[in-house]
Design an enzyme around this catalytic site. Structure first.
Site, short mmCIF file in Angstrom:
data_model
loop_
_atom_site.label_atom_id
_atom_site.label_comp_id
_atom_site.label_asym_id
_atom_site.label_seq_id
_atom_site.Cartn_x
_atom_site.Cartn_y
_atom_site.Cartn_z
N SER A 563 1.07 -0.92 -0.09
CA SER A 563 -0.09 0.18 -0.12
C SER A 563 0.85 1.21 -0.03
CB SER A 563 -1.01 0.20 1.36
OG SER A 563 -2.09 0.84 1.18
N ASP A 649 -9.83 -3.53 -5.66
CA ASP A 649 -9.43 -2.67 -4.40
C ASP A 649 -9.75 -1.38 -4.55
OD1 ASP A 649 -7.81 -1.35 -2.65
OD2 ASP A 649 -5.70 -2.20 -3.25
N HIS A 684 -7.91 -4.98 -1.61
CA HIS A 684 -6.71 -4.26 -0.99
C HIS A 684 -5.98 -5.39 -0.27
CE1 HIS A 684 -4.22 -1.00 -0.16
NE2 HIS A 684 -4.35 -1.05 1.10
#
Length: 717
Positions: A563, A649, A684
């Protein structure tokens, strides 16, 4: 090493230009962003066929690059699964007549939400099996069976299960696409059947009112942002739900919860540096929200209560590392706040927990956590541990009128231990010790805390783990993990999966770089906006320090981050490619400039306080342009790179790694290979099933072993 590969997929170049502050930016791969991205979050089949074909070609190429590791990955999964107690159970958490917990069944992918009568003795760390007659006090109730609910679905995540005060109903939420669009259902716990209520497009959070006739939830707006608090009356359709609070500023996300007393629903609107809290009395039908303190730039606070008395964790008045203040509900504004635990520079209070007669805080100093308990006389005592680097977490629990708190301790060598702690007697009761079925000897491993000197002289903490018999002579490969954003602290905790690398001779290290809060709030401020480059130089300094200390050598390091940590991976790949044998960028936020210019994306407005708004600020534009990994790919040799993403995501969209990989291949002069795998059925967090996730971890570890030349014939030591 990596096998010979066929020609890599080549994305078509279709430049799209944007002019900002008189500068023209050209994005050669902007077409990989499907204009229909909102619909794709709801239905992956809606993806543009050309984009889908490109992503599938990338997945096939990545599989070819890792094809020789199939047996290794199978062994890795078997090892990691062998360290999991498959029928593990959490420690039951008492609430009135029941104790609630989650557990897994043998072979099950998803959790089971359960309860049993409170008065039963606790079997430490053991699952509670149903009695054969179904009616004994020894029986348990399975409230939600995650395996059954997720059966046949390509993705399923049980995101919440909240019981009502009368223990008669359960609001439970699930995400079936990986897109974080949660549907809430209501289960009657006497019959085990779901009612007709179906509340869709929510954040997954739910809070019951006191009489269980209604619950509050957070609705997502058209751009996937948690923006409205709604009140749903059980038995009514969602279109009749009342709006309790609506956030007008797209830069603020809304979340709900309760005070520990459960007297109040909390509504928090916040970005990364400012917050605003409202309370609603759960016992009063139709009660209006009470604003505690109007939002003030850079003021952060959270609220607990003790009857009409409020206790607030805040950075007010220059308390950079936070302090605890008190006030009263009838006059809760900032001007009435009185210090209870004053601010001490360098000692960051991370969590406030208020129970019947004690105020409990979790604080951290120089990257070492401790729990501090204060009684009604104002006397403090601490709960701490002696290891050089360890993790400590505090669990709020369901009850208020108690002297017990629960915490979990672990280190990189010590499996997790969960304790109940009596704040009056100061006695600890071990409730569960994490079991490693295949065996684990902490004495066979070493954990250390080191410090690297950053270019500006700052001392950057490093937590590391290795086998005691691993040579510290520069020959060992090393996996260096980093994040460094949003003030997130990276705990030095026990993770069984890591042993599969460490047992193969790897050193594992966490670089506690600026942008986190391991050394207090200032550590965070020194790694955001115009100071963001400190995060990158800290990470590079950690790599060099570990090499100089003999734990590895330049070119023997595999870097890993996800991320915002994936953005760190892209930045260090551009700045110091010679330091790394490989880079693993997990759901990487690498297209920083284009994302921060696109105000319609779910996270963009709330992210401006973290990175800066390049559309409004020329200084922010220049800072971001100078480090944005996608924009600063250059004609140089790169290490081997593995980029991972998820099609649904909503946080780091699939096109960020896709565009980055395309530009890397078109620009780099040598090195590699550059591989990308997009999970076409997840978001995600990757796969939701606990064993499916092991497949993804094994892929990363196989890549790391390939990158340092240890994938052939590698078995655990």
């Amino acid at each position: 090493m990596f096998p010979s590969l066929p020609d890599a997929p080549r994305a078509a170049v279709r430049p799209r230009e944007t002019t900002v502050h008189g500068r023209t930016l050209s994005d050669p791969y902007a077409w990989l962003k499907d204009p229909n991205w909102r619909e794709v979050l709801k239905d992956p089949a809606a993806l543009d066929p050309e984009i889908a074909a490109h992503l599938k070609a990338e997945n096939a190429y990545a599989e070819a690059g890792l094809a020789g590791t199939a047996d290794l990955r199978t062994r890795l999964v078997a090892e990691m699964r062998g360290r999991i107690r498959e029928d593990d159970a959490g420690v039951p958490e008492p609430d009135g007549p029941f104790a609630y917990y989650t557990r897994h069944r043998q072979g099950g992918q998803h959790p089971l939400v359960c309860r049993r009568p409170r008065n039963l003795s606790v079997v430490t760390g053991m699952p509670v099996e149903a009695a054969s007659d179904g009616g004994s006090d020894l029986s348990e109730e399975i409230l939600v069976d995650g395996d059954r609910e997720g059966e046949g679905l390509p993705f399923f995540e049980l995101s919440a299960a909240v019981h009502s005060d009368d223990h008669a109903r359960l609001a439970w939420a699930a995400d079936t696409k990986g897109s974080e669009l949660h549907t809430i259902r209501v289960r009657d716990l006497a019959s085990g059947a779901d009612l007709e209520d179906r509340v869709e497009n929510t954040s997954g959070e739910a809070v019951w009112n006191a009489d269980a006739t209604a619950f509050w939830y957070v609705a997502l707006d058209a751009n996937h942002r948690p923006a409205r608090v709604m009140r749903h009356v059980v038995g009514e359709s969602q279109d009749r739900d009342a709006t309790v609070y609506e956030e007008a500023d797209a830069g603020y996300f809304v979340h709900i919860g309760t005070t520990q007393s459960r007297d109040y629903l909390t509504i928090t609107a916040s970005d990364h540096e400012t917050s605003e809290v409202r309370l609603i009395d759960r016992r009063e039908p139709g009660a209006e929200p009470v604003l505690i303190q109007p939002r003030t730039p850079l003021l952060i606070y959270s609220v607990e209560n003790w009857g009409p008395h409020l206790f607030i964790l805040t950075n007010a008045g220059g308390a950079e590392d936070f302090k605890i203040v008190s006030t009263r509900l009838e006059a809760p504004g900032l001007e009435t706040w009185t210090d209870v635990v004053p601010y001490r520079q360098g000692v960051m209070i991370r969590h406030l927990h208020v129970i019947g007669r004690h105020i409990v805080r979790l604080e951290i100093e120089d990257a070492r956590p401790r729990i501090v308990v204060r009684d009604t006389t104002g006397t403090d005592h601490a709960v701490a541990f002696a290891e050089e680097a360890y993790s400590l977490s505090l669990h709020p629990g369901h009850e208020f009128e108690t002297s017990l708190i629960r915490f979990t301790y672990s280190s990189m060598t010590t499996p997790a231990e969960t304790y109940d702690y009596d704040c009056v007697t100061r006695a600890r009761q071990l409730r569960k010790r994490q079991e490693v079925p295949s065996g684990h000897d902490p004495a066979a491993y070493v954990t250390r805390r080191l410090f690297a000197t950053a270019p500006d002289g700052e001392q950057v903490p490093i937590s590391l783990l290795h086998r005691r018999d691993t040579p510290v002579d520069g020959t060992a490969p090393l996996l260096l993990y980093g994040y460094g954003s949003y003030g997130t602290l990276m705990p030095a905790n026990f993770r069984t999966n890591l042993l599969s690398l460490v047992d193969r001779g790897f050193v594992y290290a966490i670089a506690h770089v600026r942008g986190g809060t391991e050394k207090g709030w200032r550590w965070y401020l020194d790694g955001k906006r115009e100071k963001k480059p400190n995060t990158f130089t800290d990470f590079i300094a950690c790599g060099h320090a570990l090499a100089e200390a003999g734990y590895t050598a330049p070119g023997r390091i595999v870097a890993h981050g996800g991320s915002a940590g994936g953005m760190l991976m892209g930045a260090v790949a551009n700045r110091a490619p010679e330091l790394f044998a490989g880079i693993v960028a997990d759901v990487p936020f690498v297209d920083v400039m284009n994302t921060m210019l696109d105000a319609e994306l779910p996270l963009t407005p709330p992210e401006w306080p973290e990175w800066g708004n390049p559309a409004e600020s020329e200084a922010a534009f220049e800072t971001i342009l100078a480090y944005s990994p996608y924009d600063t790919v250059s004609a140089q040799d790169y290490p081997a790179i593995l980029a991972l993403g998820g099609l649904t995501d909503p946080r780091v969209t699939y096109w960020e790694p896709a565009k980055w990989v395309a530009k890397l291949r078109a620009t780099m002069t040598g090195g590699g290979p550059v591989l990308m795998r997009i999970n076409m059925e997840a978001g995600h967090g990757g796969a939701a099933g606990r064993f499916d996730r092991l497949e993804e971890v094994a892929l990363i570890y196989a890549f790391a072993l390939l990158a340092v030349g240890r994938a052939e014939g590698t078995g655990a030591a």
